[in-house]
Scaffold this motif. Structure first.
Motif, PDB file in Angstrom:
ATOM      1  N   PHE A 167       0.836  -1.187   0.000  1.00  0.00           N
ATOM      2  CA  PHE A 167       0.000   0.000   0.000  1.00  0.00           C
ATOM      3  C   PHE A 167       0.882   1.252   0.000  1.00  0.00           C
ATOM      4  O   PHE A 167       2.054   1.200   0.360  1.00  0.00           O
ATOM      5  CB  PHE A 167      -0.920   0.018   1.219  1.00  0.00           C
ATOM      6  N   VAL A 168       0.289   2.375  -0.380  1.00  0.00           N
ATOM      7  CA  VAL A 168       1.056   3.611  -0.513  1.00  0.00           C
ATOM      8  C   VAL A 168       0.865   4.494   0.715  1.00  0.00           C
ATOM      9  O   VAL A 168      -0.268   4.794   1.106  1.00  0.00           O
ATOM     10  CB  VAL A 168       0.652   4.378  -1.785  1.00  0.00           C
ATOM     11  N   GLU A 169       1.983   4.897   1.303  1.00  0.00           N
ATOM     12  CA  GLU A 169       1.983   5.870   2.384  1.00  0.00           C
ATOM     13  C   GLU A 169       2.669   7.142   1.901  1.00  0.00           C
ATOM     14  O   GLU A 169       3.662   7.080   1.179  1.00  0.00           O
ATOM     15  CB  GLU A 169       2.725   5.339   3.615  1.00  0.00           C
ATOM     16  N   ILE A 170       2.112   8.288   2.296  1.00  0.00           N
ATOM     17  CA  ILE A 170       2.721   9.573   1.966  1.00  0.00           C
ATOM     18  C   ILE A 170       2.898  10.365   3.259  1.00  0.00           C
ATOM     19  O   ILE A 170       2.206  10.111   4.245  1.00  0.00           O
ATOM     20  CB  ILE A 170       1.867  10.371   0.966  1.00  0.00           C
ATOM     21  N   PRO A 171       3.807  11.343   3.279  1.00  0.00           N
ATOM     22  CA  PRO A 171       3.952  12.161   4.487  1.00  0.00           C
ATOM     23  C   PRO A 171       2.892  13.260   4.547  1.00  0.00           C
ATOM     24  O   PRO A 171       2.640  13.946   3.552  1.00  0.00           O
ATOM     25  CB  PRO A 171       5.351  12.760   4.333  1.00  0.00           C
ATOM     26  N   LEU A 172       2.244  13.399   5.690  1.00  0.00           N
ATOM     27  CA  LEU A 172       1.399  14.552   5.982  1.00  0.00           C
ATOM     28  C   LEU A 172       2.123  15.403   7.015  1.00  0.00           C
ATOM     29  O   LEU A 172       2.869  14.886   7.839  1.00  0.00           O
ATOM     30  CB  LEU A 172       0.037  14.131   6.540  1.00  0.00           C
ATOM     31  N   THR A 173       1.878  16.699   6.971  1.00  0.00           N
ATOM     32  CA  THR A 173       2.448  17.592   7.973  1.00  0.00           C
ATOM     33  C   THR A 173       1.313  18.213   8.775  1.00  0.00           C
ATOM     34  O   THR A 173       0.460  18.903   8.216  1.00  0.00           O
ATOM     35  CB  THR A 173       3.300  18.698   7.319  1.00  0.00           C
ATOM     36  N   LEU A 174       1.274  17.908  10.061  1.00  0.00           N
ATOM     37  CA  LEU A 174       0.252  18.433  10.964  1.00  0.00           C
ATOM     38  C   LEU A 174       0.907  19.434  11.902  1.00  0.00           C
ATOM     39  O   LEU A 174       1.762  19.053  12.715  1.00  0.00           O
ATOM     40  CB  LEU A 174      -0.390  17.304  11.782  1.00  0.00           C
ATOM     41  N   ASP A 175       0.531  20.691  11.747  1.00  0.00           N
ATOM     42  CA  ASP A 175       1.105  21.760  12.574  1.00  0.00           C
ATOM     43  C   ASP A 175       2.618  21.659  12.650  1.00  0.00           C
ATOM     44  O   ASP A 175       3.232  21.747  13.724  1.00  0.00           O
ATOM     45  CB  ASP A 175       0.485  21.734  13.978  1.00  0.00           C
ATOM     46  N   GLY A 176       3.237  21.430  11.490  1.00  0.00           N
ATOM     47  CA  GLY A 176       4.688  21.408  11.388  1.00  0.00           C
ATOM     48  C   GLY A 176       5.344  20.074  11.647  1.00  0.00           C
ATOM     49  O   GLY A 176       6.563  19.953  11.504  1.00  0.00           O
ATOM     50  N   VAL A 177       4.592  19.047  12.016  1.00  0.00           N
ATOM     51  CA  VAL A 177       5.149  17.728  12.326  1.00  0.00           C
ATOM     52  C   VAL A 177       4.793  16.752  11.205  1.00  0.00           C
ATOM     53  O   VAL A 177       3.615  16.590  10.862  1.00  0.00           O
ATOM     54  CB  VAL A 177       4.618  17.200  13.671  1.00  0.00           C
ATOM     55  N   ARG A 178       5.791  16.096  10.622  1.00  0.00           N
ATOM     56  CA  ARG A 178       5.568  15.131   9.535  1.00  0.00           C
ATOM     57  C   ARG A 178       5.243  13.756  10.109  1.00  0.00           C
ATOM     58  O   ARG A 178       5.965  13.245  10.968  1.00  0.00           O
ATOM     59  CB  ARG A 178       6.808  15.030   8.638  1.00  0.00           C
ATOM     60  N   ILE A 179       4.150  13.171   9.594  1.00  0.00           N
ATOM     61  CA  ILE A 179       3.688  11.863  10.061  1.00  0.00           C
ATOM     62  C   ILE A 179       3.277  11.051   8.834  1.00  0.00           C
ATOM     63  O   ILE A 179       2.597  11.574   7.941  1.00  0.00           O
ATOM     64  CB  ILE A 179       2.488  12.011  11.021  1.00  0.00           C
ATOM     65  N   PRO A 180       3.661   9.767   8.749  1.00  0.00           N
ATOM     66  CA  PRO A 180       3.263   8.960   7.588  1.00  0.00           C
ATOM     67  C   PRO A 180       1.767   8.687   7.594  1.00  0.00           C
ATOM     68  O   PRO A 180       1.166   8.438   8.643  1.00  0.00           O
ATOM     69  CB  PRO A 180       4.075   7.674   7.773  1.00  0.00           C
ATOM     70  N   ALA A 181       1.172   8.731   6.390  1.00  0.00           N
ATOM     71  CA  ALA A 181      -0.273   8.536   6.246  1.00  0.00           C
ATOM     72  C   ALA A 181      -0.549   7.494   5.163  1.00  0.00           C
ATOM     73  O   ALA A 181      -0.025   7.588   4.043  1.00  0.00           O
ATOM     74  CB  ALA A 181      -0.965   9.851   5.893  1.00  0.00           C
ATOM     75  N   LEU A 182      -1.363   6.514   5.486  1.00  0.00           N
ATOM     76  CA  LEU A 182      -1.793   5.483   4.546  1.00  0.00           C
ATOM     77  C   LEU A 182      -2.959   6.011   3.722  1.00  0.00           C
ATOM     78  O   LEU A 182      -3.957   6.486   4.278  1.00  0.00           O
ATOM     79  CB  LEU A 182      -2.220   4.232   5.312  1.00  0.00           C
ATOM     80  N   ILE A 183      -2.867   5.944   2.398  1.00  0.00           N
ATOM     81  CA  ILE A 183      -3.972   6.370   1.521  1.00  0.00           C
ATOM     82  C   ILE A 183      -5.040   5.295   1.555  1.00  0.00           C
ATOM     83  O   ILE A 183      -4.834   4.177   1.080  1.00  0.00           O
ATOM     84  CB  ILE A 183      -3.480   6.598   0.087  1.00  0.00           C
ATOM     85  N   ASP A 184      -6.205   5.628   2.105  1.00  0.00           N
ATOM     86  CA  ASP A 184      -7.230   4.618   2.389  1.00  0.00           C
ATOM     87  C   ASP A 184      -8.594   5.101   1.913  1.00  0.00           C
ATOM     88  O   ASP A 184      -9.334   5.759   2.654  1.00  0.00           O
ATOM     89  CB  ASP A 184      -7.258   4.337   3.896  1.00  0.00           C
ATOM     90  N   THR A 185      -8.954   4.761   0.681  1.00  0.00           N
ATOM     91  CA  THR A 185     -10.255   5.165   0.145  1.00  0.00           C
ATOM     92  C   THR A 185     -11.405   4.390   0.773  1.00  0.00           C
ATOM     93  O   THR A 185     -12.570   4.733   0.552  1.00  0.00           O
ATOM     94  CB  THR A 185     -10.293   4.983  -1.377  1.00  0.00           C
TER      95      THR A 185
END
Length: 288
Positions: A167-185
């Motif tokens: 599966f594909v994970e991309i980085p999200l940035t929440l209030d300046g903090v990068r966290i990996p996010a799984l693309i989940d339709t």
């Protein structure tokens, strides 16, 4: 929004699993919770609406659909692990499942234990698309399976990586903090785990948290959630403000997020390119 802990397909031969040289497409629908849906024929009957789930390893069908098709479950069962917990499900043998994008014969579909998770009749997993790019084009109301390729005009690319399930994970940035996010339709909402919010510096009893009730996944088990609002959430160069994010209290020490349809549906369309491990987002005309 699920994965299979053990996979037991019977002579699975998904003809569309190999990367095609041309794009194939079908009409795009949505269920009542905003998830992408396409219709399929099963054993020559239908069409039946099925949710497209980019975080499902294999396909599932509701018990009501299995009964409608007079399918008898195979002996034994299979362990199903979803975002909200694990459970046991039955397997139903299917002679053929097909539409313009997929054509699989002699497969076993897992029973969707929680039939109330969607008003569709089941879930289409990524066993049919892992070698391709899956495009959800809301502006054109189409869903397409295309050869893996760089994003075309009108799209921006967020580079990610493939996890151990493909599966594909991309980085999200929440209030300046990068966290990996799984693309989940298959997820109607975006959900972060407790470790992600600890990384952001939020306390367990933070007054900014509100009760979100209970969320249930494909495995039918439920989990209590809370809601937080993120001042700035960035997906690549796209910045969103005052974003509601659900918090699920799991025990995983690794910060993680499930990127769901509440955020994905903000865009005219997007493509999940599995071989390139990219999210390719279609941006509105005239957007900077």
């Amino acid at each position: 929004m699920m994965l299979i802990a053990a996979l037991a397909l019977i002579q699975a031969q998904p003809a569309a699993a190999a990367a095609p040289s041309v794009s194939k497409q079908a009409p795009l629908l949505h269920d009542s919770r905003g998830r992408p849906v396409m219709t399929v024929e099963i054993n020559g009957k239908g069409p039946f609406p099925m949710v497209i789930d980019t975080a499902a390893q294999t396909s599932l069908m509701s018990r009501s659909l299995a009964e409608e098709l007079a399918l008898k479950p195979l002996a034994g069962g299979i362990a199903v692990e979803g975002a909200t917990g694990a459970g046991q499900s039955r397997l139903y043998p299917v002679e053929r499942i097909a539409n313009p994008l997929i054509d699989a014969r002699q497969v076993a579909l897992v029973e969707l234990a929680n039939g109330g998770v969607t008003d569709a009749r089941g879930i289409i997993g990524m066993e049919h698309f892992t070698g391709r790019k899956l495009v959800i084009d809301r502006s054109a109301q189409r869903i397409a399976a295309e050869p893996s390729a760089a994003a075309g005009p009108g799209f921006i690319t967020i580079a990610g990586h493939a996890d151990d399930r493909g599966f594909v994970e991309i980085p999200l940035t929440l209030d300046g903090v990068r966290i990996p996010a799984l693309i989940d339709t298959g997820a109607g909402v975006t959900i972060a785990n407790a470790a992600a919010f600890r990384l952001l510096g939020w306390a367990e009893n933070d007054p900014r948290l509100s009760d979100g009730g209970e969320i249930r996944g494909a495995s039918a088990t439920g989990r209590k959630i809370r809601i937080a609002r993120i001042g700035k959430l960035s997906i690549g160069q796209i910045a969103l403000s005052n974003v509601p994010v659900m918090i699920s209290g799991d025990d995983d020490p690794r910060p993680s997020i499930i990127l769901g349809d509440d955020l994905l549906n903000l865009f005219p369309g997007y493509g999940v390119d599995f071989p390139r491990a990219e999210l390719q987002i279609k941006v509105p005309q005239g957007a900077r």
